[in-house]
Motif scaffolding. Structure first.
Motif, mmCIF file in Angstrom:
data_model
loop_
_atom_site.group_PDB
_atom_site.id
_atom_site.type_symbol
_atom_site.label_atom_id
_atom_site.label_comp_id
_atom_site.label_asym_id
_atom_site.label_seq_id
_atom_site.Cartn_x
_atom_site.Cartn_y
_atom_site.Cartn_z
ATOM 1 N N THR A 248 0.821 -1.221 0.000
ATOM 2 C CA THR A 248 0.000 0.000 0.000
ATOM 3 C C THR A 248 0.855 1.272 0.000
ATOM 4 N N GLU A 249 0.202 2.373 -0.387
ATOM 5 C CA GLU A 249 0.864 3.692 -0.373
ATOM 6 C C GLU A 249 1.398 3.985 1.030
ATOM 7 N N GLU A 250 0.576 3.614 2.021
ATOM 8 C CA GLU A 250 0.937 3.867 3.417
ATOM 9 C C GLU A 250 2.265 3.179 3.779
ATOM 10 N N GLN A 251 2.401 1.923 3.320
ATOM 11 C CA GLN A 251 3.636 1.173 3.586
ATOM 12 C C GLN A 251 4.827 1.812 2.867
ATOM 13 N N LYS A 253 5.286 4.990 2.046
ATOM 14 C CA LYS A 253 5.610 6.377 2.423
ATOM 15 C C LYS A 253 6.959 6.567 3.138
ATOM 16 N N HIS A 257 10.069 8.784 1.764
ATOM 17 C CA HIS A 257 10.634 9.889 2.554
ATOM 18 C C HIS A 257 12.142 9.759 2.659
#
Ligand code: NDP
Ligand code: ZN
Length: 358
Positions: A248-251, A253, A257
């Motif tokens: 997922t996008e969340e994973q 991020k 960064h």
């Protein structure tokens, strides 16, 4: 004499090895009345082509001269104007090339243009040497996928680690130094997440071969690479992680960064031919696959191997559990085995290096 001048042009081209990608290695020599009056090499993508450097050095002496080029002069507007036009403008008498450019944008058109302008053309001088010089480029331009080198260091019984996963060190420091020289010749280094978890390697070019640092690419379906892994924290080279579609996008991020580029595939397993296609789209002309056994196995089973570089140490590890250089399923039948030709054998300190190609 043609061969002698062309050999010099090939040496000039070779001198920029490892720094021209995604462009080919090209050298040029300008000869007038039996004297070399100009020479040059293409040094970096975006910078002048070899012919431009050589003609600039020759100045007015280019008129009526013979120009030796290791690849067909370009005829299209890329990042620089076409060299064929420049050769015509400088009124050279004759152009000698090794081979035509397989790039569909050029392919024969450069030579055509020169012929139409009345320039004498000779094609085919030292063609074999020129094909070998640019084999990575030729592969990339004709398949749109990177040239694949599998590399491993193994014991005399074909093991790349002990049964407990220890792999430091199988080969000598001299052999390991040679690995850094080979890394530098490739655009990217590829490893599986297993190798990251086992060894936390930095995968940079060191031992005095610094300069260009290849991209580090980790095959990591579930994004298990630790954020504190060297390839993420050291900032010494770009790092790309290839993941499956369920990540997922969340994973992603925190990795993004940290400056990591994530390539999310459209499948749950990382399929090697699709991966090569994705890398080709991103201008990766060559990859150096450094393991481990699982990843090597996947490249072999999809027959995506152009070259193998094996460093063999006179040491026996043994054991059914210790991984061998290439894991995975393996082929069931001898007739399916990937057959290669040995191109180079070298003793490096106590070890042996073998280079084999398909
Ligand atoms: P790998 O580095 O081959 O990583 C395997 C993992 O990569 C898989 O479990 C999988 O995890 C992930 N992966 C993602 N896509 C693919 C794919 N298409 N094919 C295969 N794997 C994929 O690890 P190994 O465990 O095989 O090898 C590690 C061992 O090898 C260590 O002991 C290391 O020290 C040694 N080694 C030795 C070398 C030498 O030259 N002597 C060189 C390199 C390693 P997931 O499903 O989570 O994505
Ligand atoms: Zn050009």
């Amino acid at each position: 004499m043609d061969e002698q001048y062309m050999r010099f042009a090939l040496q000039l081209a070779q001198s920029a090895r490892g720094q021209t990608s995604p462009n080919p290695l090209v050298g040029a020599v300008v000869v007038k009345h039996g004297e070399i009056v100009g020479f040059g090499a293409h040094l970096k993508a975006g910078e002048p082509h070899a012919e431009v450097h050589a003609l600039r050095m020759a100045g007015e002496k280019a008129e009526g001269a013979t120009v030796y080029v290791t690849l067909e002069p370009c005829s299209h507007y890329g990042k620089t104007p076409p060299c064929a036009d420049l050769l015509i403008e400088k009124k050279v008498k004759r152009v000698v090339v090794t081979t035509t450019d397989p790039n569909p944008l050029v392919a024969g058109k450069g030579i055509e243009k020169l012929k139409r302008a009345g320039i004498d053309i000779t094609v085919g001088v030292l063609k074999e040497e020129a094909d070998a010089l640019n084999e990575m480029f030729f592969h990339y331009i004709s398949t749109k996928t990177p040239y694949v080198t599998l590399k491993y260091a193994m014991s005399l019984d074909g093991k790349i680690a002990t049964k407990t996963g220890e792999s430091k060190w199988i080969t000598s420091e001299d052999a390991r130094r040679d690995v850094h020289r080979e890394r530098r010749m490739h655009d990217a280094i590829v490893v599986g997440v297993g190798t990251i978890l086992a060894d936390d390697p930095s995968l940079t070019v060191r031992f005095g071969y610094e300069g260009k640092q290849p991209i580090r690419i980790v095959l990591d379906t579930h994004l298990r690479t630790p954020l504190h892994a060297n390839v993420i924290t050291d900032q010494k080279a770009p790092t790309w992680i290839v993941v499956g579609q369920h990540v997922t996008e969340e994973q992603m991020k925190p990795y993004e960064h940290a400056g990591v580029h994530i390539i999310r595939m459209n499948e749950n397993k990382i399929d090697i031919p699709s991966l090569l296609h994705e890398l080709g789209k991103r201008n990766v002309m060559s990859i150096f696959v450094e393991g481990g056994a699982h990843v090597h196995g996947s490249f072999l089973s999809s027959r995506s191997v152009q070259q193998v570089i094996a460093y063999i140490a006179p040491m026996l590890i043994g054991g059914n559990e210790a991984p061998s250089a290439i894991g995975g399923e393996g082929f069931g039948r001898m007739m399916d085995a990937l057959r290669l030709q040995v191109k180079h054998v070298e003793r490096i300190g106590p070890d042996i290096k073998i280079v084999a190609k398909g």
